[in-house]
Every structure is written in C-alpha cells, then in structure tokens.
Design a protein around this motif. Structure first.
Motif, short mmCIF file in Angstrom:
data_model
loop_
_atom_site.label_atom_id
_atom_site.label_comp_id
_atom_site.label_asym_id
_atom_site.label_seq_id
_atom_site.Cartn_x
_atom_site.Cartn_y
_atom_site.Cartn_z
N GLU A 195 -2.76 -11.19 -16.53
CA GLU A 195 -2.86 -10.61 -15.19
C GLU A 195 -2.73 -9.10 -15.32
N ILE A 196 -3.84 -8.41 -15.38
CA ILE A 196 -3.83 -6.97 -15.59
C ILE A 196 -3.12 -6.27 -14.43
N SER A 230 1.94 -4.97 -8.19
CA SER A 230 0.78 -4.59 -8.99
C SER A 230 0.79 -3.08 -9.19
N SER A 231 0.45 -2.68 -10.41
CA SER A 231 0.38 -1.25 -10.72
C SER A 231 -1.04 -0.71 -10.57
N LEU A 232 -1.96 -1.56 -10.13
CA LEU A 232 -3.35 -1.15 -9.97
C LEU A 232 -3.49 -0.21 -8.79
N ALA A 233 -4.22 0.89 -8.99
CA ALA A 233 -4.42 1.85 -7.91
C ALA A 233 -5.25 1.24 -6.78
N LEU A 234 -6.24 0.42 -7.14
CA LEU A 234 -7.09 -0.24 -6.16
C LEU A 234 -6.87 -1.74 -6.26
N ASN A 235 -6.13 -2.29 -5.33
CA ASN A 235 -5.84 -3.72 -5.32
C ASN A 235 -6.44 -4.33 -4.06
N PRO A 236 -7.54 -5.09 -4.18
CA PRO A 236 -8.21 -5.64 -2.99
C PRO A 236 -7.30 -6.48 -2.11
N ALA A 237 -6.29 -7.11 -2.72
CA ALA A 237 -5.39 -7.97 -1.94
C ALA A 237 -4.65 -7.19 -0.86
N ARG A 238 -4.52 -5.88 -1.01
CA ARG A 238 -3.77 -5.07 -0.05
C ARG A 238 -4.43 -5.02 1.33
N ILE A 239 -5.73 -5.30 1.39
CA ILE A 239 -6.42 -5.29 2.69
C ILE A 239 -7.11 -6.62 2.97
N MET A 240 -6.91 -7.63 2.14
CA MET A 240 -7.62 -8.90 2.31
C MET A 240 -7.00 -9.72 3.43
N LEU A 241 -7.85 -10.33 4.24
CA LEU A 241 -7.38 -11.16 5.34
C LEU A 241 -6.53 -12.31 4.81
N GLY A 242 -5.35 -12.49 5.42
CA GLY A 242 -4.52 -13.64 5.09
C GLY A 242 -3.82 -13.61 3.76
N ASP A 243 -3.93 -12.51 3.02
CA ASP A 243 -3.30 -12.45 1.70
C ASP A 243 -1.84 -12.05 1.84
#
Length: 218
Positions: free
Chosen positions: A124-125, A191-204
């Motif tokens: 898990e990067i 997460s240390s990722l600068a761009l993490n899609p989960a941060r704006i994903m519906l229901g995540d």
C-alpha cells in the motif's frame, strides 16, 4: 452502505470509484473542448463548457460533504481487518510505557498487514499509521521511539507500506509519543500521498470531512 462493486485484475472498484474516474475524464475532455472553442473564437460555447464543469464539481463535492457529515464514525475492534482492495490492516494489540521525556508516554501499536492476493506481491504505497485524540489532533509516529524500541538486532520495524507476498501476513510495530493528558487516543490509517482520491470520494471513510476510522487505545 451497500453499493455496486466491480473487480478488474484483482483491484476492486465501487460505483463511487467509477463515478470519480468519470468526473475526472469528463473534466479533462470539457477543458480541452473549451480551449478548442476559445481557439476558434467560440467564446460563448467555451464559457458554457467551463460553467458546466464547475457546476458538476460543486454538486459532486456538495453531495460528498453531506454524506461525510451525516455518516457516523466507524469504530473498529482489535483484530478487525480494514481492507484496501486486497491489502488489509488490523491492530492486534497495544501497550503503553513511560517515555524518557517527562510527562509523556510511548504507545506501542502492533499491526498485522495481510495480502489477500492470490498471485502477486503487493504493498500500500503511502500508507501510514497515526494516533488521533478526542479533539481531532493527529500524532505522527515517533522517530525517536521507533529507534529506541527497535528489535535487539537493530533492524527497523517494517512500515505499513512494506511489500507482502501473496497470501502472507507481516507483523510490525508503530511507536508514538503522547503527553500523559491526551484524551482517548485512537489508531487510524493515514496516507502520505499528496493526491489521495479518497479524500473527495463519495461515501469514502477517508473523506476529508469525515471523522477517520479508528481503533480506540483505551
């Protein structure tokens, strides 16, 4: 929450994942169309295209905000797996010991990493662990504590982004240093990722406005 879940080459995707992908693709296509329209002096069409893109994102983010604020925080138990596709993480135990710094204590959190894939090494990067108190303050892993409490052979504890063979598990330990007066610490996967899609994903559960999923250390 139950919703459509698809699998492609071992990676699970939900309807919300697909919706975000479609939003991004449609945005790219819309911006390209708007730029082309500007180049051909079709200003009205270009502005309408950009307005549609902005409006779609306003609606998407608005719905995501409402879901995040209305959905209760997920509290997990020791030994319970939290999975991201085929990689799963579980807090197996924890211990609190005095720190060398007055008024503080070390929290040692034992984490099991499991790879449920049938045929490939995975990781898990960018995955990391943090502690969060009742007030929402976040505490990162203590580098000093990790070194001080590392195994006797001097080898460092593996990180949560370590590679794990298919069907295998890896045990590791994370060390945090907190003040003695910290209230209700809980372990969360960050997460240390600068761009993490989960941060704006519906229901995540990792939405930036949703209280993070935690395992209480009390």
């Amino acid at each position: 929450m139950r919703y459509l879940r698809l699998t492609y080459q071992g990676v699970e995707m939900t309807a919300f994942d697909l919706l975000l992908i479609l939003m991004v693709l449609a945005t790219v296509a819309g911006i390209a169309a708007a730029l082309a329209a500007f180049a051909f002096h079709r200003r009205v069409f270009a502005l309408r295209s950009l307005a549609v893109i902005v409006g779609a994102w306003v609606v998407y983010l608005g719905i995501g905000t409402a879901i995040a604020l209305m959905t209760p925080q997920h509290i997990m138990s020791l030994g319970e797996d939290r999975c991201f596709d085929e990689m799963c993480f579980a807090v197996m135990g924890w211990n609190r010991i005095p720190s060398t710094n007055a008024g503080k204590a070390f929290y040692l959190v034992d984490v099991r990493i499991s790879n449920h894939s049938r045929g490939r090494v995975q990781r898990e990067i960018g995955r990391k662990g943090v502690l969060i108190d009742r007030g929402g303050r976040v505490y990162e892993v203590s580098t000093q504590g990790m070194h001080a409490l590392s195994p006797a052979n001097g080898a460092p504890f593996p990180g949560l982004d370590a590679e794990v063979a298919p069907g295998q598990t890896l045990e590791t330990k994370l060390v945090f240093e907190l003040r003695d007066d910290v209230d209700y610490p809980g372990f969360a996967l960050g997460s240390s990722l600068a761009l993490n899609p989960a941060r704006i994903m519906l229901g995540d559960e990792d939405h930036f406005l949703h209280w993070p999923t935690v395992v209480p250390l009390d």
